[in-house]
Scaffold this motif. Structure first.
Motif, PDB file in Angstrom:
ATOM      1  N   ALA A 215     122.710   6.441  37.503  1.00 13.44           N
ATOM      2  CA  ALA A 215     121.316   6.823  37.261  1.00 13.44           C
ATOM      3  C   ALA A 215     120.921   8.072  38.039  1.00 13.44           C
ATOM      4  CB  ALA A 215     120.395   5.660  37.614  1.00 13.44           C
ATOM      5  N   GLU A 216     121.483   8.251  39.233  1.00 12.01           N
ATOM      6  CA  GLU A 216     121.106   9.386  40.068  1.00 12.01           C
ATOM      7  C   GLU A 216     121.902  10.665  39.751  1.00 12.01           C
ATOM      8  OE1 GLU A 216     124.043   6.747  42.369  1.00 12.01           O
ATOM      9  OE2 GLU A 216     122.273   6.508  41.056  1.00 12.01           O
ATOM     10  N   ASP A 238     123.408   1.332  36.845  1.00 11.17           N
ATOM     11  CA  ASP A 238     122.841   1.291  38.201  1.00 11.17           C
ATOM     12  C   ASP A 238     123.967   1.192  39.221  1.00 11.17           C
ATOM     13  OD1 ASP A 238     123.733  -1.326  38.161  1.00 11.17           O
ATOM     14  OD2 ASP A 238     121.742  -2.210  37.922  1.00 11.17           O
ATOM     15  N   ASP A 251     116.776  12.248  23.570  1.00  9.95           N
ATOM     16  CA  ASP A 251     116.293  12.337  24.956  1.00  9.95           C
ATOM     17  C   ASP A 251     116.409  13.767  25.475  1.00  9.95           C
ATOM     18  OD1 ASP A 251     115.755   9.507  25.304  1.00  9.95           O
ATOM     19  OD2 ASP A 251     117.934   9.236  25.334  1.00  9.95           O
ATOM     20  N   HIS A 255     113.229  16.293  26.737  1.00 10.28           N
ATOM     21  CA  HIS A 255     113.174  16.804  28.117  1.00 10.28           C
ATOM     22  C   HIS A 255     113.753  18.226  28.215  1.00 10.28           C
ATOM     23  CE1 HIS A 255     112.893  12.421  28.670  1.00 10.28           C
ATOM     24  NE2 HIS A 255     112.244  12.691  29.795  1.00 10.28           N
ATOM     25  N   HIS A 262     116.315  17.317  36.186  1.00 15.14           N
ATOM     26  CA  HIS A 262     116.187  15.857  36.153  1.00 15.14           C
ATOM     27  C   HIS A 262     117.527  15.166  36.403  1.00 15.14           C
ATOM     28  CE1 HIS A 262     112.035  15.742  34.768  1.00 15.14           C
ATOM     29  NE2 HIS A 262     112.330  16.680  33.880  1.00 15.14           N
ATOM     30  N   THR A 263     117.430  13.881  36.695  1.00 15.39           N
ATOM     31  CA  THR A 263     118.633  13.023  36.774  1.00 15.39           C
ATOM     32  C   THR A 263     118.757  12.245  35.471  1.00 15.39           C
ATOM     33  OG1 THR A 263     117.431  11.130  37.676  1.00 15.39           O
ATOM     34  CG2 THR A 263     118.311  12.737  39.252  1.00 15.39           C
ATOM     35  N   GLY A 265     118.826   9.092  35.113  1.00 19.58           N
ATOM     36  CA  GLY A 265     117.894   7.974  35.109  1.00 19.58           C
ATOM     37  C   GLY A 265     116.497   8.372  34.687  1.00 19.58           C
ATOM     38  N   GLU A 266     116.132   9.631  34.915  1.00 18.82           N
ATOM     39  CA  GLU A 266     114.795  10.115  34.550  1.00 18.82           C
ATOM     40  C   GLU A 266     114.709  10.494  33.076  1.00 18.82           C
ATOM     41  OE1 GLU A 266     113.660  12.093  38.904  1.00 18.82           O
ATOM     42  OE2 GLU A 266     114.620  13.313  37.336  1.00 18.82           O
ATOM     43  N   VAL A 267     115.829  10.831  32.465  1.00 18.83           N
ATOM     44  CA  VAL A 267     115.848  11.297  31.073  1.00 18.83           C
ATOM     45  C   VAL A 267     116.156  10.157  30.096  1.00 18.83           C
ATOM     46  CG1 VAL A 267     117.062  12.825  29.450  1.00 18.83           C
ATOM     47  CG2 VAL A 267     116.486  13.631  31.747  1.00 18.83           C
TER      48      VAL A 267
END
Length: 322
Positions: A215-216, A238, A251, A255, A262-263, A265-267
């Motif tokens: 995610a990161e 995760d 996605d 974005h 972004h990472t 997990g954010e997208v």
């Protein structure tokens, strides 16, 4: 000039006569059918199916149906049996013998062998007083109906009834054993049927071929994973390696402004559709069609949400499922 209407009338007459015969057969089945199924279920060896002439062709099909549905079986030609193939039958087997008249001379040695060595025998014939049915442990009597050929001598109605009876025995055995489509595929790995019964686990990508990132993970690295794996998507997991989302081309478009800031997990889109590895691949295709998507991550329902594999619609196309 050929009279097509006459040909159609003949076809309809034959098919109707044979269909009527099957209804009479079904209505006339007795306790002997249940006894036959019980005998077959209790066989410690194989089911030996035999018959001569047209009954032999039907016997081969019945043996093949048994074998492909969980009842070990094979066909023994009665004439060959008299020249050594009797050795293919042993104690623990059950013999199913087909003969419309019940007096087929080529069956004599085979029938005598079963009696001599105590091998249970099921006889199928249209004459209760026939030698075959009188000597059988279980006798199934076919209705003594006219053949559909018009002359009364060509095996038509009788062979159709015998074939249907064999199917009825096979299905009764299947249902008792709870024989599933997955079991069926084990005996039918090839061809269209095998493809239709393929499991997701048979087709999915596994291990390092599965597109996954944490995610990161920065989107610059996520894009590299998408490009390298070549599926146009990447799964997001995760810290416990459980699937939590998926990054698709949609996605990426949403974005586009500042994407690389972004990472993953954010997208990502959270809670993506998944499929169990044990599910039939056809089920996965139906899910993809319903959701208008082209891929699914395979997640074992008993695996704490961890990814087992990845299935793309192209994998199903190559297998001949779609």
């Amino acid at each position: 000039m050929a009279d097509h209407q006459k040909f159609l009338a003949t076809a309809r007459r034959v098919i109707t006569q044979e269909a009527d015969a099957l209804t009479i057969l079904a209505d006339g089945l007795s306790e002997s059918f249940g006894e036959a199924v019980a005998l077959l279920l209790n066989a410690k060896g194989r089911v030996i199916v035999s018959g001569m002439g047209k009954s032999g062709h039907i016997a081969r099909k019945i043996a093949a149906t048994f074998a492909s549905t969980g009842t070990p079986a094979h066909f023994v030609h009665p004439a060959e049996a008299s020249h050594g193939d009797l050795g293919m039958m042993t104690r623990g087997d059950v013999v199913l013998v087909l003969s419309n008249s019940g007096e087929t001379p080529e069956l004599a040695d085979l029938v005598a062998y079963t009696r001599r060595f105590g091998i249970p025998m099921i006889g199928v014939a249209s004459r209760p007083e026939s030698t075959l049915l009188q000597r059988a442990d279980v006798a199934i009597v076919l209705p003594a109906l006219k053949e559909a050929c018009g002359t009364g001598v060509v095996p038509t109605t009788s062979t159709t009834m015998t074939l249907a009876l064999g199917d009825a025995l096979a299905v009764a055995l299947m249902e008792h054993r709870d024989f599933t489509p997955e079991n069926f595929r084990e005996f039918h790995p090839g061809g269209k049927l095998g493809a239709q019964l393929s499991k997701v686990s048979d087709l999915m990508h596994v291990d390092s071929t599965v597109p996954l990132v944490a995610a990161e993970t920065p989107m610059s690295e996520a894009l590299l994973e998408i490009s390298q794996k070549g599926f146009g998507v990447v799964g997001v997991v995760d810290r416990d390696k459980r699937l939590i989302g998926i990054v698709t081309d949609g996605d990426l478009r949403r974005h586009m402004a500042g994407l690389l800031d972004h990472t993953a997990g954010e997208v990502m889109t959270a809670h993506p559709a998944t499929v169990a590895p044990a599910a039939l691949a056809e089920e996965a295709v139906a899910m993809m069609n319903a959701k208008k998507i082209t891929c699914l991550f395979a997640v074992d329902p008993n695996g704490d949400g961890k990814v087992s594999g990845f299935l793309h619609i192209h994998d199903c196309l190559r297998a001949g499922i779609v």
